[in-house]
Design a protein around this motif. Structure first.
Motif, mmCIF file in Angstrom:
data_model
loop_
_atom_site.group_PDB
_atom_site.id
_atom_site.type_symbol
_atom_site.label_atom_id
_atom_site.label_comp_id
_atom_site.label_asym_id
_atom_site.label_seq_id
_atom_site.Cartn_x
_atom_site.Cartn_y
_atom_site.Cartn_z
ATOM 1 N N MET A 68 -25.336 2.787 22.765
ATOM 2 C CA MET A 68 -25.486 2.569 24.200
ATOM 3 C C MET A 68 -26.916 2.118 24.526
ATOM 4 S SD MET A 68 -25.402 5.328 27.301
ATOM 5 C CE MET A 68 -26.935 6.011 26.677
ATOM 6 N N MET A 69 -27.904 2.817 23.989
ATOM 7 C CA MET A 69 -29.301 2.458 24.266
ATOM 8 C C MET A 69 -29.627 1.077 23.701
ATOM 9 S SD MET A 69 -31.537 5.972 23.927
ATOM 10 C CE MET A 69 -30.983 6.410 22.275
ATOM 11 N N ALA A 70 -29.184 0.805 22.483
ATOM 12 C CA ALA A 70 -29.483 -0.490 21.853
ATOM 13 C C ALA A 70 -28.844 -1.632 22.633
ATOM 14 C CB ALA A 70 -29.007 -0.487 20.401
ATOM 15 N N GLU A 71 -27.629 -1.432 23.129
ATOM 16 C CA GLU A 71 -26.976 -2.470 23.937
ATOM 17 C C GLU A 71 -27.750 -2.727 25.226
ATOM 18 O OE1 GLU A 71 -23.004 -0.910 24.316
ATOM 19 O OE2 GLU A 71 -22.335 -1.860 22.443
ATOM 20 N N GLU A 72 -28.226 -1.653 25.867
ATOM 21 C CA GLU A 72 -29.014 -1.808 27.096
ATOM 22 C C GLU A 72 -30.320 -2.547 26.813
ATOM 23 O OE1 GLU A 72 -29.649 1.919 29.131
ATOM 24 O OE2 GLU A 72 -27.515 2.427 29.041
ATOM 25 N N PHE A 73 -31.014 -2.161 25.740
ATOM 26 C CA PHE A 73 -32.271 -2.814 25.407
ATOM 27 C C PHE A 73 -32.038 -4.269 25.007
ATOM 28 C CE2 PHE A 73 -35.814 0.375 25.070
ATOM 29 C CZ PHE A 73 -35.170 1.398 25.725
ATOM 30 N N ALA A 74 -30.946 -4.544 24.299
ATOM 31 C CA ALA A 74 -30.628 -5.928 23.922
ATOM 32 C C ALA A 74 -30.383 -6.777 25.166
ATOM 33 C CB ALA A 74 -29.405 -5.966 23.000
ATOM 34 N N ALA A 75 -29.700 -6.216 26.155
ATOM 35 C CA ALA A 75 -29.440 -6.947 27.396
ATOM 36 C C ALA A 75 -30.744 -7.251 28.132
ATOM 37 C CB ALA A 75 -28.484 -6.151 28.290
ATOM 38 N N GLU A 76 -31.666 -6.290 28.150
ATOM 39 C CA GLU A 76 -32.961 -6.519 28.797
ATOM 40 C C GLU A 76 -33.740 -7.621 28.079
ATOM 41 O OE1 GLU A 76 -34.761 -2.642 28.785
ATOM 42 O OE2 GLU A 76 -33.594 -1.975 30.518
ATOM 43 N N GLU A 77 -33.704 -7.599 26.758
ATOM 44 C CA GLU A 77 -34.394 -8.640 25.992
ATOM 45 C C GLU A 77 -33.751 -10.000 26.230
ATOM 46 O OE1 GLU A 77 -37.304 -8.161 24.429
ATOM 47 O OE2 GLU A 77 -37.157 -6.073 25.011
ATOM 48 N N ALA A 78 -32.424 -10.026 26.376
ATOM 49 C CA ALA A 78 -31.736 -11.284 26.657
ATOM 50 C C ALA A 78 -32.194 -11.860 27.997
ATOM 51 C CB ALA A 78 -30.221 -11.070 26.641
ATOM 52 N N GLU A 79 -32.476 -10.982 28.972
ATOM 53 C CA GLU A 79 -33.007 -11.446 30.257
ATOM 54 C C GLU A 79 -34.381 -12.075 30.071
ATOM 55 O OE1 GLU A 79 -32.987 -8.251 33.122
ATOM 56 O OE2 GLU A 79 -30.858 -7.851 32.801
ATOM 57 N N HIS A 80 -35.208 -11.476 29.216
ATOM 58 C CA HIS A 80 -36.531 -12.047 28.943
ATOM 59 C C HIS A 80 -36.397 -13.422 28.290
ATOM 60 C CE1 HIS A 80 -38.658 -7.857 28.754
ATOM 61 N NE2 HIS A 80 -38.182 -8.137 29.935
ATOM 62 N N VAL A 81 -35.476 -13.525 27.345
ATOM 63 C CA VAL A 81 -35.249 -14.811 26.680
ATOM 64 C C VAL A 81 -34.857 -15.859 27.715
ATOM 65 C CG1 VAL A 81 -33.728 -16.052 25.084
ATOM 66 C CG2 VAL A 81 -34.703 -13.842 24.411
#
Length: 156
Positions: A129-142
């Motif tokens: 759950m945490m990794a998916e949330e952090f991945a989504a945030e990084e995708a926004e940065h990308v």
């Protein structure tokens, strides 16, 4: 990369990754100020702020737990170093905005890929759950960086 199946271990990685990102964006912001590009300096300053917010979130999620104090060789980074510890060796007085954006985009993509891989391979639901949330945030940065990169196309 070995899979991460422990929330404390994941958060220890996330804290280092986000701190590396904040430091890198701060360095890029200062470089752009030095080179006279205030607009891009402000953008990188904003990205540093976002990374500090993610760092605070990771620390908050750890609550009262004592996160493992990992030695460099104990981190489970894909290439042996934090995905967002971008090299600043190309940073100099002739560094272009395009190059700075390329550095930032590359490291944000690696950060997103790291979190996505942890989410994909972990057997721990909290870590996933945490990794998916952090991945989504990084995708926004990308996505933000890709928009900026279009404003500064590479010159021949």
């Amino acid at each position: 990369m070995t899979s991460i199946h422990d929330a404390d271990l994941f958060l220890a990685h996330a804290c280092v990754l986000e701190e590396d990102a904040a430091n890198r964006f701060s360095d890029l912001s200062e470089a752009m100020k030095t080179y006279g590009n205030q607009e891009v300096a402000a953008f990188f300053g904003q990205m540093a702020t976002f990374s500090r917010m993610h760092l605070a979130e990771a620390r908050q999620r750890s609550g009262f737990r004592k996160l493992p104090d990992l030695k460099a060789e104990e981190f489970q980074w894909p290439d042996g170093e934090s995905p967002e510890a971008a090299s600043m060796e190309g940073s100099h007085y002739l560094m272009t905005v395009e190059y700075a954006l390329e550095l930032a985009l590359d490291s944000e993509r690696r950060g997103q890929a790291f979190y996505a891989e942890v989410a994909r391979t972990t057997t721990d639901s909290e870590v996933r759950m945490m990794a998916e949330e952090f991945a989504a945030e990084e995708a926004e940065h990308v996505a933000q960086l890709e928009v900026w990169a279009k404003r500064y196309p590479q010159t021949a």
